[in-house]
Motif scaffolding. Structure first.
Motif, short mmCIF file in Angstrom:
data_model
loop_
_atom_site.label_atom_id
_atom_site.label_comp_id
_atom_site.label_asym_id
_atom_site.label_seq_id
_atom_site.Cartn_x
_atom_site.Cartn_y
_atom_site.Cartn_z
N ASP A 1 13.58 11.36 -7.57
CA ASP A 1 14.07 11.23 -5.94
C ASP A 1 14.56 12.47 -5.45
O ASP A 1 14.18 12.95 -6.48
CB ASP A 1 15.17 10.66 -6.69
CG ASP A 1 15.29 8.75 -6.46
OD1 ASP A 1 14.29 8.42 -6.21
OD2 ASP A 1 16.28 7.87 -6.84
N PHE A 2 14.87 12.33 -4.51
CA PHE A 2 15.35 13.14 -3.77
C PHE A 2 17.07 13.57 -3.86
O PHE A 2 17.78 12.48 -3.78
CB PHE A 2 15.19 14.20 -2.41
CG PHE A 2 13.62 13.56 -1.98
CD1 PHE A 2 13.29 14.75 -2.13
CD2 PHE A 2 12.72 12.49 -1.94
CE1 PHE A 2 11.01 15.12 -2.03
CE2 PHE A 2 11.48 12.71 -1.82
CZ PHE A 2 10.69 13.80 -1.47
N THR A 3 17.33 14.88 -4.52
CA THR A 3 18.79 15.27 -4.56
C THR A 3 18.65 15.50 -3.23
O THR A 3 20.55 15.67 -2.65
CB THR A 3 18.71 16.04 -5.56
OG1 THR A 3 17.92 17.45 -4.79
CG2 THR A 3 18.09 15.75 -6.79
N SER A 4 18.92 16.67 -1.99
CA SER A 4 19.87 17.48 -0.88
C SER A 4 18.60 16.94 0.24
O SER A 4 17.41 16.18 0.21
CB SER A 4 19.37 18.58 -1.21
OG SER A 4 20.15 18.97 -2.33
N GLY A 5 19.46 17.10 0.98
CA GLY A 5 18.97 17.20 2.43
C GLY A 5 19.44 17.20 3.84
O GLY A 5 20.96 18.16 3.95
N ALA A 6 18.89 17.36 4.38
CA ALA A 6 19.01 18.53 5.64
C ALA A 6 18.63 17.81 7.46
O ALA A 6 17.83 17.99 7.48
CB ALA A 6 19.05 19.78 5.79
N VAL A 7 19.60 17.41 8.13
CA VAL A 7 19.71 17.03 9.54
C VAL A 7 19.34 18.92 10.02
O VAL A 7 20.39 19.28 10.39
CB VAL A 7 19.99 16.00 10.19
CG1 VAL A 7 19.88 15.72 11.78
CG2 VAL A 7 20.24 15.17 9.83
#
Length: 488
Positions: free
Chosen positions: A347-353
């Protein structure tokens, strides 16, 4: 009865937590207060020393063919008030510039800043929740003072010529190591008998140099940083390097050799080490297109999974840089959101728009690939295997937002429902939605044992706006899913 007991238990825990929080906050020293106390204290002591004890006079240093100078130990230069003012200005601005330049560099030490923010000291002794903003403000204020006083320092020698109509002359000397001009025998900068102010060739050069650097390039670099960051930040750093070179090349600045050189070396070292500190090794990055103007990136950070970075923050900052890029291309900061719950291994832990800018760079300071904006390259590259990611780091309000989520007098507000509550209002547009998403994900840790949110939380109002209908649809969907998972 069990429900009432659970309610009273939760209320008691919240009351004790509120008291402990208030007690801990009273004991903590605010970083901003400590920083300005140190800056003002050191500056005052350095200036007072120059007029009183002068514990470290320039004549105690031997550089090149002779001493580093001859400080007047008693009284001021002979002449009218303008000559005395010139003497005082030279002493005050000289000592202050040494102190101010050091603190300008210290407040931009990225690793030290982030270490203090997440260290035991930053949690139990010094309140570093506002360290980012405090350092930026200190850098700005000391920078303005340094520019103004340095310009006054190099031009003040002409004050008697303006006020008392003294003559000015240029008396060349001899140049020696490292690149400094020695005064000829019998030289006097202020001659009362002939009413003449004497300058050297290097003095005239510094007038022109400092006026160009501090009076023109520094304001331009700050303006460019708002419009074209990649150019403005490089010009700003270029001015810092030239300023350091100028103050240490002169034999008459021995205190800068001793005091400014180590701090400048640490600043350079910080820039080098920052390229590997908290760098995510081989990040797996997933990109989703929201619209032609917005994308969202997801990646995995094992440091977050291993709890090596504090969880008590909202809107952490990550730096990104797509390769290949020239060395003049700086790392780009992005506000992010991250998961707080354990998931699958992949799973991915971080994100950014991320907002995609389509305008071409003018001027371009790198290679042909950098004629486009960096965000456009991130949106259009076939794969993101060459994207370098650093983080997480504390942002401007990362540690401030969690503190505003709880009432200062939680127990009183829980017992007395009739008392007026304050609201936490967040207003954002476009990619600022990262703050809002992360704040909602952060709410999970304020759940009671039965899964409901604690009663002492502030009422949170989110106001989001955008002219991009596809981004609005994406935000509506994501926020709806998060809100459902918080309070089912």
């Amino acid at each position: 009865t069990n429900q009432k007991l659970n309610y009273l238990s939760n209320l008691l825990n919240q009351k004790m937590s509120a008291k402990q929080t208030r007690s801990r906050q009273k004991r903590l020293i605010k970083y901003e207060t400590m920083l300005w106390t140190v800056i003002v204290t050191v500056s005052v002591l350095a200036i007072v020393d120059r007029f009183t004890t002068n514990y470290w006079p320039r004549q105690s240093f031997k550089i090149g063919a002779g001493s580093a100078g001859n400080d007047r130990m008693n009284g001021f230069k002979e002449g009218p008030w303008s000559v005395v003012a010139y003497d005082i200005i030279a002493r005050v601005s000289g000592r202050f510039s040494i102190v101010a330049f050091n603190f300008m560099l210290i407040t931009r030490l990225h690793i030290l800043e982030q270490f203090l923010a997440s260290s035991w000291v930053g949690k139990h002794i010094i309140d570093c929740s506002n360290i980012i903003k405090s350092n930026l403000e200190a850098h700005k204020m000391t920078g303005i003072a340094l520019c103004v006083l340095t310009l006054i320092h190099v031009w003040s020698i002409l004050l008697p010529c303006v006020t008392h109509r003294w003559k000015a002359q240029v008396v060349p000397g001899s140049f020696e190591y490292p690149l400094s001009e020695r005064t000829p025998p019998g030289f006097k900068d202020a001659n009362v008998e002939t009413q003449t102010m004497s300058l050297q060739v290097d003095d005239v050069f510094r007038m022109v140099e400092m006026t160009l650097l501090l009076g023109i390039l520094v304001p331009l670099s700050i303006r460019w940083m708002d419009r074209c960051w990649h150019l403005g930040i490089q010009v700003h750093r270029f001015v810092s390097v030239l300023y350091f070179v100028d103050i240490v090349r002169r034999h008459s600045h021995p205190h800068s050799w001793v005091l400014n050189t180590p701090v400048f070396a640490i600043w350079i070292l910080d820039k080098i080490l920052s390229m590997s500190w908290r760098k995510i090794q081989r990040p797996s990055v997933k990109r989703e297109k929201i619209s032609s103007n917005y994308i969202v990136l997801y990646w995995k950070n094992n440091a977050v999974l291993n709890n090596s970075v504090t969880e008590d923050s909202v809107g952490s900052k990550y730096f990104m840089k797509l390769q290949p890029s020239s060395w003049t291309e700086p790392r780009h900061p992005f506000t992010t959101f991250r998961k707080r719950e354990a998931g699958q291994e992949n799973d991915f832990t971080s994100g950014a728009v991320i907002r995609v800018f389509h305008n071409d760079r003018k001027p371009r300071i790198g290679g042909k690939s950098e004629r486009r904006s960096h965000t456009e390259r991130m949106a259009e590259e076939e794969n993101l295997n060459t994207l370098s990611v650093w983080g997480p780091f504390q942002g401007n309000v990362s540690s401030v937002l969690p503190k505003t989520m709880l009432h200062r007098d939680a127990a009183c507000l829980c017992i007395n429902d009739g008392k007026q509550r304050k609201n936490l209002v967040m207003v954002g547009s476009g990619s600022a939605v990262n703050f809002m998403i992360d704040l909602m994900l952060h709410l999970k840790q304020y759940n009671n044992d039965d899964g409901t949110l604690r009663d002492d939380l502030e009422e949170i109002i989110l106001l989001f706006t955008t002219r991009d209908p596809e981004l609005l649809t994406w935000v509506y969907t994501e926020m709806g899913a998060i809100l459902c998972s918080i309070d089912e």
